[in-house]
Design an enzyme around this catalytic site. Structure first.
Site, PDB file in Angstrom:
ATOM      1  N   GLU A 157      -5.627   2.214   7.591  1.00  0.00           N
ATOM      2  CA  GLU A 157      -7.031   1.767   7.687  1.00  0.00           C
ATOM      3  C   GLU A 157      -7.297   1.200   9.081  1.00  0.00           C
ATOM      4  OE1 GLU A 157     -10.008   1.306   7.064  1.00  0.00           O
ATOM      5  OE2 GLU A 157     -10.439   1.713   4.957  1.00  0.00           O
ATOM      6  N   ASN A 166     -16.621  -0.425   2.294  1.00  0.00           N
ATOM      7  CA  ASN A 166     -16.218   0.592   3.258  1.00  0.00           C
ATOM      8  C   ASN A 166     -17.411   1.050   4.097  1.00  0.00           C
ATOM      9  OD1 ASN A 166     -13.372   1.415   3.296  1.00  0.00           O
ATOM     10  ND2 ASN A 166     -13.643   1.884   1.122  1.00  0.00           N
ATOM     11  N   ASP A 183     -15.281   6.639   2.083  1.00  0.00           N
ATOM     12  CA  ASP A 183     -14.372   5.613   2.596  1.00  0.00           C
ATOM     13  C   ASP A 183     -14.870   5.175   3.974  1.00  0.00           C
ATOM     14  OD1 ASP A 183     -11.913   4.103   3.272  1.00  0.00           O
ATOM     15  OD2 ASP A 183     -11.083   5.113   1.529  1.00  0.00           O
TER      16      ASP A 183
END
Length: 286
Positions: A14, A142, A193
């Protein structure tokens, strides 16, 4: 055509960030508590004692990093670390997730339950010493990214399957009024995402469980896709000398042995050339 940029398998990659002063890519493995980078063909990581997930650059050597319990500055040359503010430090059931610096020097960061409990998290903004809740009762925060001209922000709760748009006031960058739906993905079998907007205002959104990044024009209309050899694509960013290279993190979290055998590059970090022009990552003002 995509290729592997770094073969380290992240459980939950991430927080990709291309540092414009260092000309260097950084990212996180949230579940392994690591900040990572790759320079001159060598992978390096810094280990922490709790989940770390996103950062904004402060100067050439310093980041503002979000963890499960705080915002802190971290110097990648010296290792010096300084507490800035607590972030849900009184709630051990949550951790930080996606985040990004905005054009006004602020830093947006989401929190969520370790098991993605319904409504357990929130989206916050840090700005010049203040941490304020922007959107409460978020399950999986997100897609935080910003219009090239600073007119609006995008974000999502992955569980809602909707990317939202909110206007920003132009003096300090705080959200104005309620959000509106920008892209509705409720009929799709993937989850939105991480995301980034390019210099032309096109949205590049990683599709969790689809192995791709989808590109949408400023009206929210689908343009094209970039596919990767990992089903759980998590976060895109632009980098390289002219900001035309797409980088994407992925996750190996919760994949079965059969799924990993079918896609052994799951959890790796990828790159692909594009014809797009990325935005420079914004600086955080402490």
């Amino acid at each position: 055509m995509s290729q592997v940029f770094d073969s380290t398998i992240c459980q939950l990659g991430e927080g990709l960030l291309w540092h414009p002063l260092r000309q260097q890519l950084f990212w996180f493995d949230i579940l392994e508590h690591r900040l990572m980078t790759r320079k001159d063909g060598v992978t390096q990581f810094w280990q922490f004692d709790q989940c770390v997930s996103a950062a904004g650059w402060v100067d050439e050597d310093t980041f503002l990093i979000a963890s499960a319990s705080e915002l802190f500055t971290f110097n990648v040359e010296t290792g010096a670390r300084n507490h800035v503010l607590p972030l849900e430090a009184d709630n051990p059931a949550t951790r930080s997730n996606d985040g990004r610096a905005d054009p006004f020097g602020g830093f947006w960061i989401g929190s969520m339950g370790f098991n993605a409990e319904q409504g357990a998290g929130a989206i916050y903004r840090y700005y010049r010493g203040e941490l304020r809740v922007l959107f409460p009762e978020i399950s999986i925060p997100n897609a935080m990214c910003f219009d090239p001209n600073g007119q609006f922000a995008l974000y999502c709760d992955t569980r809602e399957h909707v990317i939202r748009k909110v206007a920003l006031e132009q003096e300090h960058g705080w959200p104005l009024g309620p959000s509106e739906i920008f892209i509705d993905m409720r009929k799709d079998d993937w989850g939105p995402d991480g995301a980034v907007l390019d210099a032309d205002g096109n949205l590049w959104n990683a599709h969790w469980n689809a192995g791709r990044v989808g590109v949408y024009n400023p009206k929210g209309e689908f343009l094209r896709e970039f596919t990767f050899e990992a089903s759980k694509t998590t976060c895109p960013a632009f980098g390289g000398p002219d900001l035309s290279d797409l980088f994407v993190t992925s996750a190996a979290e919760d994949l079965t042995a059969e799924e990993l055998a079918a896609r052994p590059e799951s959890g790796m970090t990828f790159t692909a050339p594009t014809q797009a022009r990325g935005q420079k990552e914004h600086k955080v003002i402490l």
